[in-house]
Design an enzyme around this catalytic site. Structure first.
Site, PDB file in Angstrom:
ATOM      1  N   GLU A 139      -6.146  38.492  54.331  1.00 33.29           N
ATOM      2  CA  GLU A 139      -4.719  38.758  54.106  1.00 33.29           C
ATOM      3  C   GLU A 139      -3.838  37.612  54.605  1.00 33.29           C
ATOM      4  O   GLU A 139      -2.617  37.742  54.653  1.00 33.29           O
ATOM      5  CB  GLU A 139      -4.295  40.057  54.823  1.00 33.29           C
ATOM      6  N   HIS A 162      -0.899  43.819  60.274  1.00 31.16           N
ATOM      7  CA  HIS A 162      -1.269  44.767  59.218  1.00 31.16           C
ATOM      8  C   HIS A 162      -2.241  45.770  59.813  1.00 31.16           C
ATOM      9  O   HIS A 162      -3.106  45.400  60.606  1.00 31.16           O
ATOM     10  CB  HIS A 162      -1.904  44.012  58.051  1.00 31.16           C
ATOM     11  N   HIS A 164      -3.989  50.163  59.396  1.00 33.31           N
ATOM     12  CA  HIS A 164      -4.244  51.357  58.575  1.00 33.31           C
ATOM     13  C   HIS A 164      -4.006  52.612  59.417  1.00 33.31           C
ATOM     14  O   HIS A 164      -4.942  53.397  59.605  1.00 33.31           O
ATOM     15  CB  HIS A 164      -5.692  51.374  58.077  1.00 33.31           C
ATOM     16  N   GLU A 192      14.471  58.907  67.924  1.00 35.29           N
ATOM     17  CA  GLU A 192      14.671  57.466  68.108  1.00 35.29           C
ATOM     18  C   GLU A 192      14.272  56.598  66.912  1.00 35.29           C
ATOM     19  O   GLU A 192      14.502  55.388  66.931  1.00 35.29           O
ATOM     20  CB  GLU A 192      13.972  57.013  69.380  1.00 35.29           C
ATOM     21  N   HIS A 233      -2.906  52.324  51.411  1.00 35.82           N
ATOM     22  CA  HIS A 233      -3.701  51.285  52.073  1.00 35.82           C
ATOM     23  C   HIS A 233      -3.317  51.163  53.558  1.00 35.82           C
ATOM     24  O   HIS A 233      -4.167  51.293  54.428  1.00 35.82           O
ATOM     25  CB  HIS A 233      -3.505  49.935  51.352  1.00 35.82           C
TER      26      HIS A 233
HETATM   27  P1  13P Z   1      -9.826  41.303  56.742  1.00 39.11           P
HETATM   28  O1  13P Z   1     -11.127  41.753  57.370  1.00 39.11           O
HETATM   29  O2  13P Z   1     -10.016  40.200  55.761  1.00 39.11           O
HETATM   30  O3  13P Z   1      -8.796  40.982  57.798  1.00 39.11           O
HETATM   31  O4  13P Z   1      -9.259  42.521  55.887  1.00 39.11           O
HETATM   32  C1  13P Z   1      -8.976  43.744  56.487  1.00 39.11           C
HETATM   33  C2  13P Z   1      -7.945  44.514  55.769  1.00 39.11           C
HETATM   34  O5  13P Z   1      -7.320  45.380  56.349  1.00 39.11           O
HETATM   35  C3  13P Z   1      -7.681  44.201  54.353  1.00 39.11           C
HETATM   36  O6  13P Z   1      -6.479  44.750  53.928  1.00 39.11           O
HETATM   37 ZN    ZN Z   2      -5.923  46.569  55.083  1.00 45.62          ZN
END
Ligand code: 13P
Ligand code: ZN
Length: 295
Positions: A139, A162, A164, A192, A233
């Site tokens: 990413e 980033h 999840h 908040e 995602h």
């Molecule tokens: P990477 O292992 O390449 O960082 O990817 C993880 C991920 O969350 C892809 O969206």
């Molecule tokens: Zn991801």
């Protein structure tokens, strides 16, 4: 002794004077943050990635910037229209692709890398880390484009993250993916929220990750939002510090958790828009007023 010997000696002295990088604040921050993200269940397996724009002066205390270990082409970018020219020469510490967040803290040298954006803007120069042959997150193009977008809005932006997070992701499946409605629901879940992310949450539809298309789309949203949901995602966050960025995602995730705990139950009470407005006024933040339903 000749000039060359003097030079070699000076070089040796320089390398001897370098501090142990595993003790560097930015390495410790990456380790601590990855560990927290894993502990909270946000980043299973290799899920998630972090990039952190470093101060060159600070980095020179730990590594020799003239020693490039290897050059790595950026993954997933269409060379013709991928332009990170404004970041050329900038140094980032970044998580590796395929690396497990649970392992970062115990083994930073394999799971993290310090890279400098190469002069052609199409690759990076590895200065430290990725010791087992690793490379930056898939990413990274999206991170770099997000950095560029945020730096235009806020020259002090340093971190792109980033993740999840479980409830944020769950909410994607049961809540309309409309930026105004999604943000408003989150704001309603914890008092908040509107103070922490008054600029709201941007949303991208499901898109193929690891490509320059999603990178460009994320960056476009980042001109307006510090938080961008990638539908079904995960989420992107950006901020000046690791704490600020982590805190943004943490607050969204907490609100999403309250939503998921209550969405199937009759709603008896709610935080009203007029009350949110009082918070905005008290804490003197500029909120997306168009995301409120004021009479
Ligand atoms: P990477 O292992 O390449 O960082 O990817 C993880 C991920 O969350 C892809 O969206
Ligand atoms: Zn991801």
């Amino acid at each position: 002794m000749g000039f060359m010997d003097d030079l070699k000696k000076a070089g040796k002295n320089l390398s001897r004077a370098l501090k142990d990088i595993t003790g560097a604040p930015f390495v410790k921050e990456m380790c601590g943050t990855a560990a927290n993200m894993y502990r909270l269940g946000w980043d299973e397996r290799n899920g998630g990635n972090i990039s952190y724009l470093l101060d060159e002066k600070e980095v020179t205390e730990y590594i020799d910037l003239n020693e490039v270990i290897r050059t790595i082409p950026l993954m997933g970018v269409n060379a013709a229209d991928f332009d990170v020219t404004p970041l050329i020469g900038k140094i980032f510490i970044v998580t590796g692709t395929g690396k497990y967040f649970k392992n970062v803290e115990d083994d930073p040298e394999n799971n993290l890398g310090i890279v400098r954006i190469a002069a052609d803007g199409k690759g990076v120069e590895l200065l430290w880390g990725f010791a087992d042959g690793g490379r930056p997150t898939s990413e990274f193009p999206a991170h770099l484009m997000s950095h560029m977008a945020r730096l235009k809005v806020d020259p002090e932006n340093r971190v792109v993250m980033h993740s999840h997070p479980t409830n944020t992701l769950a909410m994607n499946f049961v809540h309309e993916l409309d930026e105004k409605k999604f943000t408003h629901t989150l704001w309603e879940m914890c008092t908040e929220c509107i103070v922490v992310f008054p600029d709201g949450v941007g949303i991208l539809p499901w898109m193929l990750c690891g490509t320059d298309e999603i990178g460009r789309a994320t960056a476009k949203k980042m001109e307006e939002f510090r938080l961008v949901v990638w539908a079904m995602h995960g989420i992107y966050g950006a901020g000046k510090t690791m704490d600020e960025t982590f805190g943004l995602i943490e607050t969204v995730e907490k609100a999403a958790q309250i939503y998921m705990l209550t969405a199937h139950l009759p709603r008896v009470n709610t935080i009203k828009d007029e009350e949110m407005l009082q918070l905005v006024e008290l804490f003197k933040v500029k909120c997306r007023k168009d995301f409120l339903n004021l009479k």
